[in-house]
Design an enzyme around this catalytic site. Structure first.
Site, PDB file in Angstrom:
ATOM      1  N   CYS A 154       0.834  -1.201   0.000  1.00  0.00           N
ATOM      2  CA  CYS A 154       0.000   0.000   0.000  1.00  0.00           C
ATOM      3  C   CYS A 154       0.874   1.258   0.000  1.00  0.00           C
ATOM      4  O   CYS A 154       1.514   1.557   1.005  1.00  0.00           O
ATOM      5  CB  CYS A 154      -0.887  -0.055   1.249  1.00  0.00           C
ATOM      6  N   CYS A 191       0.310   3.750   2.759  1.00  0.00           N
ATOM      7  CA  CYS A 191       0.795   3.234   4.046  1.00  0.00           C
ATOM      8  C   CYS A 191       2.292   3.482   4.185  1.00  0.00           C
ATOM      9  O   CYS A 191       2.769   3.902   5.238  1.00  0.00           O
ATOM     10  CB  CYS A 191       0.508   1.740   4.178  1.00  0.00           C
TER      11      CYS A 191
END
Length: 144
Positions: free
Chosen positions: A62, A65
């Site tokens: 991600c 993230c």
């Protein structure tokens, strides 16, 4: 000055204890491990960062993230001393993208995106790129 060595050592020991106080960080994978960690820390202020799991290459799938993690990690240092900070990995990309994913459907979690940073038990939460903005993260972590 009237201070005996016992007074001095007590004072030193006291400040030593003070400086040891800090946020407790816990890392878990999956919803049941997360809920267990929350239960263990009942009565404390709990912050949770839900983030994409790390692959064999040591990186999360991600991109938001990857960007948010270091910002949140730095800001957590300013959280209340008695707080607990739980980093919860939500699984790999296909697991996360499943609309029936337990993080999406659980009535207390109801995630719509990762990363999501929340103060557990309150509506306060940041999502996606908001988690990489240190001013927003600090506000969420430090407000009473």
């Amino acid at each position: 000055s009237g201070l005996t060595p016992a007074h001095v050592s007590k004072r030193t020991r006291y400040t030593g204890i003070q400086s040891l106080k800090m946020v407790v960080s816990v890392q878990v994978e999956g919803l049941s491990a997360f809920l267990e960690a929350v239960e263990k820390n009942k009565g404390k202020t709990v912050f949770a960062l839900f983030t994409g799991s790390v692959g064999a290459d040591g990186k999360s799938w991600c991109p938001d993230c990857v960007e948010a993690d270091p910002v949140v990690e730095e800001c957590v240092k300013g959280a209340p001393d008695d707080a607990v900070f739980i980093t919860c990995f939500v699984g790999d990309r296909p697991t996360w993208k499943d609309p029936k994913n337990e993080f999406r459907t659980h009535d207390k979690v109801k995630l719509t995106s990762v990363p999501t940073l929340m103060r557990w038990g309150t509506p306060a939460r940041l999502k996606e790129e908001e988690c990489a903005k240190s001013d927003l993260v600090k506000m969420l972590l430090e407000e009473d």
